[in-house]
Design an enzyme around this catalytic site. Structure first.
Site, short mmCIF file in Angstrom:
data_model
loop_
_atom_site.label_atom_id
_atom_site.label_comp_id
_atom_site.label_asym_id
_atom_site.label_seq_id
_atom_site.Cartn_x
_atom_site.Cartn_y
_atom_site.Cartn_z
N HIS A 1 -41.31 -5.61 -11.09
CA HIS A 1 -40.72 -6.97 -11.65
C HIS A 1 -39.38 -7.07 -11.44
CE1 HIS A 1 -40.64 -10.00 -14.32
NE2 HIS A 1 -40.73 -9.53 -15.53
N HIS B 1 -36.98 -13.23 -13.75
CA HIS B 1 -36.85 -13.54 -15.24
C HIS B 1 -35.69 -12.88 -15.66
CE1 HIS B 1 -41.38 -14.38 -15.25
NE2 HIS B 1 -40.62 -15.34 -14.69
N TYR C 1 -34.48 -9.86 -15.35
CA TYR C 1 -34.20 -8.21 -15.66
C TYR C 1 -33.93 -7.59 -14.57
CZ TYR C 1 -37.52 -9.98 -19.16
OH TYR C 1 -37.79 -10.84 -20.45
#
Length: 369
Positions: free
Chosen positions: A188, A191, A193
């Site tokens: 990931h 977004h 992060y």
């Protein structure tokens, strides 16, 4: 047969790779359902993910699975930072496989956006939004640098020792994910992060080897990819989710994503999912398929990779158009799949597939798709 429902092959550095029965992908979506606060997935995750596998998706991704307890978005997130969590994922993976779908896990660390209240109606009604208070069990967060950009409690700037330990955490999580039987691991990097925080100049204000230039800001991501690729079996695809554009001047832009995607591909990433934003005030486009051009740009840069588009792709004809125009190789379906776990089966029927070619569980044959 529509292109959306033709099989697709994901290549890997070694071995035959992975073939998906169709090009629909269940996007990772937080469920905020680990009420035991221990990161261990349970019956809800089996029911949620299993229903979408039975509904016809080609690849089913878990929610963001935290690689450390400190890296959880909320205290009710699922994790993969210990063996108990890995064992709990295993029967969920087995059921996904039993329905003909491949199983993917999204490995995640929220960085400076960790330790926030679960985004659930009751929490919102109680005005529990943003950083979890110390009295409610909030914890200190880490990021590439201190920042107030998220409107949350500022993270501590990571030391070089913490960065090195974090890279190892990603690799250890990948080992557990493999033991649980997952077919695809997705890093990931979107977004807002942790990985995205290192990439974006908006949050990475470091002045050492991990900040400043493009090469330095991408160093942590390269180290994570290299470590996970080494831990993740060579015969299994490695994926990454990018925020293709911050949509903020001076932030991470699509040209940066295209440049880094080519580097990531050379490091062993074979699948890319293109979302956007997550850092700074949103100034980007909106509307159906608004992120498809980001996927198209990456597809052009890495034509041999499996590239998926995501974001307000709700209509089957719209999804089909994304593929026939060559903008992407697959589509990730999120909120539409929350409304209808059988989205792929319904879409195949609407696109004219014969009953024998519609992906649905045998127990549902009387539904007359």
């Amino acid at each position: 047969m529509s292109k959306l429902f033709t099989p697709v092959h994901l290549a890997v550095p070694e071995g035959p790779g992975l073939t998906l029965r169709n090009r629909t992908v269940l996007a990772p979506m937080c469920q905020y359902s680990v009420t035991t606060l221990d990161g261990v997935p349970h019956a809800w995750h089996l029911a949620h993910l299993g229903a979408r596998a039975a509904g016809g998706f080609g690849l089913v991704f878990t929610e963001a699975a935290a690689i450390t307890a400190q890296g959880r978005i909320s205290d009710q997130d699922a994790g993969i930072w210990n063996d108990a969590q890995g064992r709990a994922w295993s029967p969920i993976v087995d059921f996904i496989h039993s329905q003909g779908a491949a199983a993917g896990i999204q490995l995640a660390h929220a960085g400076g956006k960790a330790s926030t209240y679960a985004w659930l109606p009751q929490q919102v009604a109680e005005h529990k939004i943003g950083s979890i208070s110390a009295t409610d069990g909030g914890w200190e967060t880490l990021g590439p640098a201190e920042t107030e950009i998220f409107g949350l409690t500022s993270p501590w700037s990571m030391t070089l020792e913490q960065i090195a330990a974090s890279v190892q955490d990603w690799a250890d999580a990948a080992l557990r994910a493999d033991a649980a039987g997952f077919d695809v691991a997705q890093i990931h990097a979107a977004h807002g992060y942790l990985v995205h925080q290192f990439l974006s100049p908006l949050t990475n204000t470091r002045t050492d080897a991990y900040g400043g230039s493009f090469e330095n800001r991408t160093r942590y991501a390269r180290e994570v990819i290299t470590a996970v690729r080494a831990a993740w079996p060579a015969h299994k695809p490695l994926a990454i989710r990018f925020s293709g554009d911050d949509w903020v001047e001076g932030g991470w832009r699509i040209a940066d994503t295209v440049r880094f995607a080519a580097e990531a591909f050379e490091l062993g990433v074979s699948a890319f999912d293109l979302s956007s934003a997550g850092i700074g005030k949103y100034h980007g486009p909106s509307g159906p398929g608004f992120q498809v051009p980001l996927a198209a740009a990456v597809k052009q840069a890495v034509p041999d990779a499996f590239v998926t588009a995501v974001g307000m792709i709700n209509d089957p004809s719209q999804a089909e158009q994304v593929l026939v125009t060559g903008s992407a190789d697959g589509v990730s379906i999120g909120r539409a799949a929350l409304k209808n776990p059988n989205w792929p089966a319904v879409a195949a029927s609407e696109l004219g597939a014969s009953r024998d070619d519609i992906p649905f569980a045998a127990q549902y044959w009387r539904a007359h798709w």
